[in-house]
Design a protein around this motif. Structure first.
Motif, PDB file in Angstrom:
ATOM      1  N   CYS A  67     -20.431 -20.871  -8.730  1.00 23.35           N
ATOM      2  CA  CYS A  67     -19.566 -21.705  -9.579  1.00 23.35           C
ATOM      3  C   CYS A  67     -19.857 -21.478 -11.047  1.00 23.35           C
ATOM      4  CB  CYS A  67     -19.761 -23.185  -9.260  1.00 23.35           C
ATOM      5  SG  CYS A  67     -19.209 -23.639  -7.631  1.00 23.35           S
ATOM      6  N   GLU A  68     -21.079 -21.163 -11.380  1.00 21.51           N
ATOM      7  CA  GLU A  68     -21.437 -20.961 -12.778  1.00 21.51           C
ATOM      8  C   GLU A  68     -20.905 -19.640 -13.315  1.00 21.51           C
ATOM      9  OE1 GLU A  68     -25.603 -21.527 -13.193  1.00 21.51           O
ATOM     10  OE2 GLU A  68     -25.527 -23.578 -12.447  1.00 21.51           O
ATOM     11  N   ASN A  69     -20.470 -18.746 -12.432  1.00 19.76           N
ATOM     12  CA  ASN A  69     -19.902 -17.466 -12.856  1.00 19.76           C
ATOM     13  C   ASN A  69     -18.381 -17.438 -12.744  1.00 19.76           C
ATOM     14  OD1 ASN A  69     -22.469 -16.449 -13.339  1.00 19.76           O
ATOM     15  ND2 ASN A  69     -22.684 -15.767 -11.219  1.00 19.76           N
ATOM     16  N   LEU A  70     -17.763 -18.585 -12.490  1.00 22.16           N
ATOM     17  CA  LEU A  70     -16.316 -18.648 -12.329  1.00 22.16           C
ATOM     18  C   LEU A  70     -15.625 -18.359 -13.661  1.00 22.16           C
ATOM     19  CD1 LEU A  70     -14.191 -19.384 -10.144  1.00 22.16           C
ATOM     20  CD2 LEU A  70     -14.121 -21.640 -11.178  1.00 22.16           C
ATOM     21  N   SER A  71     -14.592 -17.537 -13.608  1.00 20.06           N
ATOM     22  CA  SER A  71     -13.875 -17.181 -14.842  1.00 20.06           C
ATOM     23  C   SER A  71     -12.381 -17.400 -14.646  1.00 20.06           C
ATOM     24  CB  SER A  71     -14.145 -15.723 -15.206  1.00 20.06           C
ATOM     25  OG  SER A  71     -13.588 -14.892 -14.218  1.00 20.06           O
ATOM     26  N   ALA A  72     -11.639 -17.237 -15.712  1.00 15.01           N
ATOM     27  CA  ALA A  72     -10.184 -17.382 -15.652  1.00 15.01           C
ATOM     28  C   ALA A  72      -9.561 -16.271 -14.813  1.00 15.01           C
ATOM     29  CB  ALA A  72      -9.607 -17.383 -17.052  1.00 15.01           C
ATOM     30  N   ALA A  73     -10.240 -15.152 -14.713  1.00 13.94           N
ATOM     31  CA  ALA A  73      -9.727 -14.045 -13.904  1.00 13.94           C
ATOM     32  C   ALA A  73      -9.646 -14.418 -12.429  1.00 13.94           C
ATOM     33  CB  ALA A  73     -10.605 -12.813 -14.085  1.00 13.94           C
ATOM     34  N   ALA A  74     -10.527 -15.302 -11.964  1.00 14.22           N
ATOM     35  CA  ALA A  74     -10.464 -15.757 -10.577  1.00 14.22           C
ATOM     36  C   ALA A  74      -9.166 -16.508 -10.319  1.00 14.22           C
ATOM     37  CB  ALA A  74     -11.668 -16.644 -10.260  1.00 14.22           C
ATOM     38  N   PHE A  75      -8.736 -17.302 -11.298  1.00 16.75           N
ATOM     39  CA  PHE A  75      -7.462 -18.001 -11.163  1.00 16.75           C
ATOM     40  C   PHE A  75      -6.304 -17.005 -11.200  1.00 16.75           C
ATOM     41  CE2 PHE A  75     -10.183 -21.448 -12.544  1.00 16.75           C
ATOM     42  CZ  PHE A  75      -9.749 -22.498 -11.761  1.00 16.75           C
ATOM     43  N   CYS A  76      -6.415 -16.008 -12.056  1.00 20.34           N
ATOM     44  CA  CYS A  76      -5.354 -14.999 -12.154  1.00 20.34           C
ATOM     45  C   CYS A  76      -5.228 -14.200 -10.859  1.00 20.34           C
ATOM     46  CB  CYS A  76      -5.623 -14.055 -13.314  1.00 20.34           C
ATOM     47  SG  CYS A  76      -5.459 -14.833 -14.927  1.00 20.34           S
ATOM     48  N   ARG A  77      -6.337 -13.960 -10.186  1.00 20.45           N
ATOM     49  CA  ARG A  77      -6.295 -13.213  -8.928  1.00 20.45           C
ATOM     50  C   ARG A  77      -5.661 -14.006  -7.793  1.00 20.45           C
ATOM     51  NH1 ARG A  77     -11.392 -11.299 -10.834  1.00 20.45           N
ATOM     52  NH2 ARG A  77     -12.460 -13.007  -9.793  1.00 20.45           N
ATOM     53  N   ARG A  78      -5.551 -15.325  -7.938  1.00 21.88           N
ATOM     54  CA  ARG A  78      -4.930 -16.152  -6.908  1.00 21.88           C
ATOM     55  C   ARG A  78      -3.452 -16.412  -7.180  1.00 21.88           C
ATOM     56  NH1 ARG A  78      -6.960 -15.666  -2.363  1.00 21.88           N
ATOM     57  NH2 ARG A  78      -5.652 -17.380  -1.748  1.00 21.88           N
ATOM     58  N   ARG A  79      -2.904 -15.819  -8.224  1.00 26.77           N
ATOM     59  CA  ARG A  79      -1.478 -15.957  -8.493  1.00 26.77           C
ATOM     60  C   ARG A  79      -0.682 -15.191  -7.442  1.00 26.77           C
ATOM     61  NH1 ARG A  79       0.317 -16.799 -14.023  1.00 26.77           N
ATOM     62  NH2 ARG A  79       1.740 -15.070 -13.709  1.00 26.77           N
ATOM     63  N   LEU A  80       0.547 -15.624  -7.212  1.00 23.60           N
ATOM     64  CA  LEU A  80       1.381 -15.029  -6.167  1.00 23.60           C
ATOM     65  C   LEU A  80       1.612 -13.529  -6.340  1.00 23.60           C
ATOM     66  CD1 LEU A  80       3.027 -15.464  -3.621  1.00 23.60           C
ATOM     67  CD2 LEU A  80       4.938 -16.179  -5.038  1.00 23.60           C
ATOM     68  N   PRO A  81       1.926 -13.001  -7.521  1.00 24.48           N
ATOM     69  CA  PRO A  81       2.114 -11.540  -7.628  1.00 24.48           C
ATOM     70  C   PRO A  81       0.859 -10.735  -7.280  1.00 24.48           C
ATOM     71  CG  PRO A  81       3.076 -12.622  -9.524  1.00 24.48           C
ATOM     72  CD  PRO A  81       2.320 -13.668  -8.773  1.00 24.48           C
ATOM     73  N   CYS A  82      -0.316 -11.238  -7.645  1.00 24.99           N
ATOM     74  CA  CYS A  82      -1.552 -10.524  -7.300  1.00 24.99           C
ATOM     75  C   CYS A  82      -1.757 -10.487  -5.793  1.00 24.99           C
ATOM     76  CB  CYS A  82      -2.749 -11.184  -7.981  1.00 24.99           C
ATOM     77  SG  CYS A  82      -2.763 -10.957  -9.757  1.00 24.99           S
ATOM     78  N   ALA A 105       3.615 -17.903 -11.586  1.00 22.84           N
ATOM     79  CA  ALA A 105       2.354 -18.563 -11.913  1.00 22.84           C
ATOM     80  C   ALA A 105       1.837 -19.428 -10.764  1.00 22.84           C
ATOM     81  CB  ALA A 105       2.531 -19.430 -13.159  1.00 22.84           C
ATOM     82  N   LEU A 106       2.460 -19.374  -9.607  1.00 26.40           N
ATOM     83  CA  LEU A 106       2.026 -20.184  -8.469  1.00 26.40           C
ATOM     84  C   LEU A 106       0.658 -19.726  -7.977  1.00 26.40           C
ATOM     85  CD1 LEU A 106       2.855 -22.330  -6.285  1.00 26.40           C
ATOM     86  CD2 LEU A 106       3.543 -20.373  -4.912  1.00 26.40           C
ATOM     87  N   LEU A 107      -0.290 -20.659  -7.896  1.00 28.73           N
ATOM     88  CA  LEU A 107      -1.607 -20.353  -7.340  1.00 28.73           C
ATOM     89  C   LEU A 107      -1.571 -20.622  -5.847  1.00 28.73           C
ATOM     90  CD1 LEU A 107      -3.942 -21.929 -10.035  1.00 28.73           C
ATOM     91  CD2 LEU A 107      -3.359 -19.542  -9.727  1.00 28.73           C
ATOM     92  N   VAL A 108      -1.941 -19.635  -5.062  1.00 34.18           N
ATOM     93  CA  VAL A 108      -1.831 -19.730  -3.616  1.00 34.18           C
ATOM     94  C   VAL A 108      -3.216 -19.962  -3.014  1.00 34.18           C
ATOM     95  CG1 VAL A 108      -1.061 -18.551  -1.535  1.00 34.18           C
ATOM     96  CG2 VAL A 108       0.135 -18.181  -3.673  1.00 34.18           C
ATOM     97  N   PRO A 109      -3.429 -21.090  -2.305  1.00 32.90           N
ATOM     98  CA  PRO A 109      -4.717 -21.314  -1.644  1.00 32.90           C
ATOM     99  C   PRO A 109      -4.878 -20.419  -0.413  1.00 32.90           C
ATOM    100  CG  PRO A 109      -3.345 -23.305  -1.625  1.00 32.90           C
ATOM    101  CD  PRO A 109      -2.551 -22.221  -2.232  1.00 32.90           C
ATOM    102  N   ARG A 110      -6.090 -20.377   0.103  1.00 29.41           N
ATOM    103  CA  ARG A 110      -6.369 -19.533   1.277  1.00 29.41           C
ATOM    104  C   ARG A 110      -5.559 -19.940   2.497  1.00 29.41           C
ATOM    105  NH1 ARG A 110     -11.160 -16.309   0.908  1.00 29.41           N
ATOM    106  NH2 ARG A 110     -12.487 -17.053  -0.757  1.00 29.41           N
ATOM    107  N   ALA A 111      -5.364 -21.229   2.700  1.00 30.40           N
ATOM    108  CA  ALA A 111      -4.666 -21.709   3.891  1.00 30.40           C
ATOM    109  C   ALA A 111      -3.200 -21.287   3.901  1.00 30.40           C
ATOM    110  CB  ALA A 111      -4.775 -23.227   3.986  1.00 30.40           C
ATOM    111  N   VAL A 112      -2.610 -21.099   2.747  1.00 35.47           N
ATOM    112  CA  VAL A 112      -1.184 -20.787   2.647  1.00 35.47           C
ATOM    113  C   VAL A 112      -0.956 -19.287   2.495  1.00 35.47           C
ATOM    114  CG1 VAL A 112       0.909 -21.361   1.335  1.00 35.47           C
ATOM    115  CG2 VAL A 112      -0.878 -23.037   1.580  1.00 35.47           C
ATOM    116  N   GLU A 113      -2.015 -18.537   2.291  1.00 32.86           N
ATOM    117  CA  GLU A 113      -1.902 -17.103   2.032  1.00 32.86           C
ATOM    118  C   GLU A 113      -1.205 -16.359   3.168  1.00 32.86           C
ATOM    119  OE1 GLU A 113      -4.972 -13.438   1.033  1.00 32.86           O
ATOM    120  OE2 GLU A 113      -5.642 -15.499   0.849  1.00 32.86           O
ATOM    121  N   ASP A 114      -1.386 -16.816   4.402  1.00 29.49           N
ATOM    122  CA  ASP A 114      -0.787 -16.144   5.550  1.00 29.49           C
ATOM    123  C   ASP A 114       0.715 -16.390   5.663  1.00 29.49           C
ATOM    124  OD1 ASP A 114      -3.271 -15.191   6.243  1.00 29.49           O
ATOM    125  OD2 ASP A 114      -3.712 -16.857   7.588  1.00 29.49           O
TER     126      ASP A 114
END
Length: 185
Positions: free
Chosen positions: A99-114, A148-157
């Motif tokens: 958690c201490e290494n969390l960055s904004a890039a982690a949020f960007c990687r969870r966006r729908l286009p990524c 910009a939709l952030l997709v959680p793991r449960a919805v990824e499928d």
């Protein structure tokens, strides 16, 4: 040699300092991230940075709690790690160090286009953003047009093509899986 500015040009440029422009050097990493992840609005990235900063601060506060509150710290740390893992921002639920290494890039990687690129539904992020904006992608039953939709793991499928999408028809034709009933529709 540059000509001298006329009076009306000086008046227009009075408040603008082209030599010490603050946007040129300070946020180069931000501009790089906006381009890399194809974030359309800068406000989204600023919000991701603020969220990452808040999570890091919370992790530091939990880490710094005294030994008298060990049970509370363990319970809160487990809840935080579970939440972040469910959102897909961290890969392991082992310790607060992730958690201490969390960055904004982690949020960007969870966006729908990524995730479309990760699931190999698009070749690159530019095409993925276009597909989402044109309405070719749905998440569950909902058609999504906001990249910009952030997709959680449960919805990824549940990320699929829209039934009436031309892209879906092309994929089915290529795989020779298109049904005759789909031809009528």
């Amino acid at each position: 040699m540059v000509r001298k500015l006329k009076y009306h040009e000086q008046k227009l440029l009075r408040r603008l300092d082209l030599v010490n422009w603050e946007a040129s050097g300070g946020n180069l990493a931000e501009v790089r991230a906006l381009r890399r992840y194809r974030v359309g609005r800068r406000e989204d990235y600023v919000q991701y940075k603020a969220l990452a900063r808040a999570v890091r601060a919370l992790a530091r506060r939990l880490r710094d709690l005294g030994p008298a509150s060990a049970a509370f710290r363990a319970r809160c740390a487990a809840a935080l790690l579970e939440k972040l893992h469910g959102l897909g921002l961290v890969n392991s639920r082992q310790s607060l160090a992730v958690c201490e290494n969390l960055s904004a890039a982690a949020f960007c990687r969870r966006r729908l286009p990524c995730l479309l690129v990760k699931l190999r539904m698009a070749q690159n992020l530019r095409h993925a953003v276009t597909f989402v904006e044109q309405g070719h992608v749905r998440v569950g039953p909902e058609v999504v047009t906001d990249p910009a939709l952030l997709v959680p793991r449960a919805v990824e499928d549940f990320i699929t093509w829209v039934d009436a999408s031309r892209l879906r028809q092309k994929v089915l034709d290529y795989n020779q899986e298109r049904d005759d009933f789909d031809l009528a529709a």
